[in-house]
Design an enzyme around this catalytic site. Sequence first.
Site, mmCIF file in Angstrom:
data_model
loop_
_atom_site.group_PDB
_atom_site.id
_atom_site.type_symbol
_atom_site.label_atom_id
_atom_site.label_comp_id
_atom_site.label_asym_id
_atom_site.label_seq_id
_atom_site.Cartn_x
_atom_site.Cartn_y
_atom_site.Cartn_z
ATOM 1 N NE ARG A 51 -2.914 0.497 3.324
ATOM 2 C CZ ARG A 51 -2.196 0.641 4.450
ATOM 3 N NH1 ARG A 51 -1.411 1.693 4.610
ATOM 4 N NH2 ARG A 51 -2.278 -0.261 5.400
ATOM 5 C CE1 TYR A 104 -16.535 10.661 -16.091
ATOM 6 C CE2 TYR A 104 -15.941 10.914 -13.796
ATOM 7 C CZ TYR A 104 -16.369 10.127 -14.841
ATOM 8 O OH TYR A 104 -16.637 8.804 -14.615
ATOM 9 C CG ASP A 176 -9.675 15.910 -15.107
ATOM 10 O OD1 ASP A 176 -8.947 15.312 -15.924
ATOM 11 O OD2 ASP A 176 -10.693 15.401 -14.596
ATOM 12 C CE LYS A 201 -12.375 7.684 -18.437
ATOM 13 N NZ LYS A 201 -12.731 8.933 -17.793
HETATM 14 C C1 LIG Z 1 -13.271 9.366 -16.495
HETATM 15 C C2 LIG Z 1 -12.880 10.699 -15.984
HETATM 16 C C3 LIG Z 1 -12.621 10.915 -14.614
HETATM 17 C C4 LIG Z 1 -12.799 9.833 -13.583
HETATM 18 O O1 LIG Z 1 -11.875 8.811 -13.739
HETATM 19 P P1 LIG Z 1 -12.160 7.257 -13.367
HETATM 20 O O2 LIG Z 1 -10.901 6.605 -13.769
HETATM 21 O O3 LIG Z 1 -13.355 6.840 -14.172
HETATM 22 O O4 LIG Z 1 -12.433 7.209 -11.899
HETATM 23 C C5 LIG Z 1 -12.206 12.174 -14.240
HETATM 24 N N1 LIG Z 1 -12.087 13.187 -15.121
HETATM 25 C C6 LIG Z 1 -12.335 13.023 -16.433
HETATM 26 C C7 LIG Z 1 -12.186 14.177 -17.371
HETATM 27 C C8 LIG Z 1 -12.761 11.782 -16.906
HETATM 28 O O5 LIG Z 1 -13.024 11.633 -18.221
#
Ligand SMILES: *Cc1c(COP(=O)(O)O)cnc(C)c1O
Length: 382
Positions: A51, A104, A176, A201
């Site tokens: 962890r 998101y 982000d 992604k």
């Molecule tokens: C998918 C996404 C998230 C969240 O991520 P997860 O891996 O699904 O928890 C946050 N910000 C953006 C822009 C996203 O497309």
Amino acid sequence: MSDQHSFETLAIHAGQEADPLTGAVVPPIYQVSTYKQDGVGGLRGGYEYSRSANPTRTALEENLAALEGGRRGLAFASGLAAEDTLLRTLLSPGDHVVIPNDAYGGTFRLFAKVIQRWGVEWSVANTSDPAAVRAAVRPRTKVIWVETPSNPLLGITDIAAVAEVAHAAGARLVVDNTFASPYLQQPLSLGADVVVHSTTKYVGGHSDVVGGALVTADATLAEELVYHQNAMGAVAGPFDSWLTLRGIKTLAVRMDRHSANAARVAELLVSHPKVTKVYYPGLPEHELHEVAAKQMKDFGGMVSFRVEGGEEAAVEVCNRTELFTLGESLGGVESLIEHPGRMTHASTAGSALEVPADLVRLSVGIESVDDLLADLTQALGK
Ligand SMILES: *Cc1c(COP(=O)(O)O)cnc(C)c1O
């Protein structure tokens, strides 16, 4: 690995020196929870419990730090786990956060349904307008949260301008960077304090792993984040870290192709009679095209558009594509299509972040662009 190397080289080599034990050229999957100590506290490689740290995760974390030009990268079990860890590191009850009016859906849900219950206040601003962000700042604003390009409307925020607003207010700017990926945009170099990724992604890129990341250049904040990552425990596992690293090796070539294909798709949609509006930062008519061109290397693989005929027509288009797979998520090599209002952004219904009902979102993959254009043309009909 020297920071002097270019992005493509760092993607393949940073954090991934050959394994000292065997010479393996990719970091092995250290599928292990604990490590033998040579006498109490005698750690051989600095590892004591997975962890706190695990060698495969360390390789990914060093790689992510290099790609974003940061000092420290941290890998989590998901993008939202990364966000939650960041917010609980930075915020206390009574603090205030400015969040974007396009983001998101899960990020919005985290603020509105979870973090708020712990006494953190938030308000929504159009982050594309730095003056609107300044107007939203309160005495206890600790975080300004930005997503650029944003999900699903591909809005652009001028990172350098909003960083100035944040720092003048004594707040931190969080970006982000999921839609751009570090290949197309490096927010830390523009003044951001922390970069967030859903590595699920583009960073992972193959729709086969869920993960998240934080990167910062601030040594003190890095220490606090490492402390909370261990204290909260939402870490990326060794196999997930390995898969993500494997994806990263091709990030640069994938993003070039995603961007080229998406530009062609946007061009087709702009001239299609059934399409009423196209959202793509690469289009000269995008209201912040110039800002996108200034802070991004290219415009990425996400394209949204609105269709004539309202919600039913938008849902129909989603149901009719054959090559574009109907599904949530984005950023993989295969093309995806979805209806944000009923799918990824259902949690924003009735809020300031609600999305248009006639909106369709595409994650343009790296297939042959001619096949993609043909599929969209048949799905839109005459
Ligand atoms: C998918 C996404 C998230 C969240 O991520 P997860 O891996 O699904 O928890 C946050 N910000 C953006 C822009 C996203 O497309």
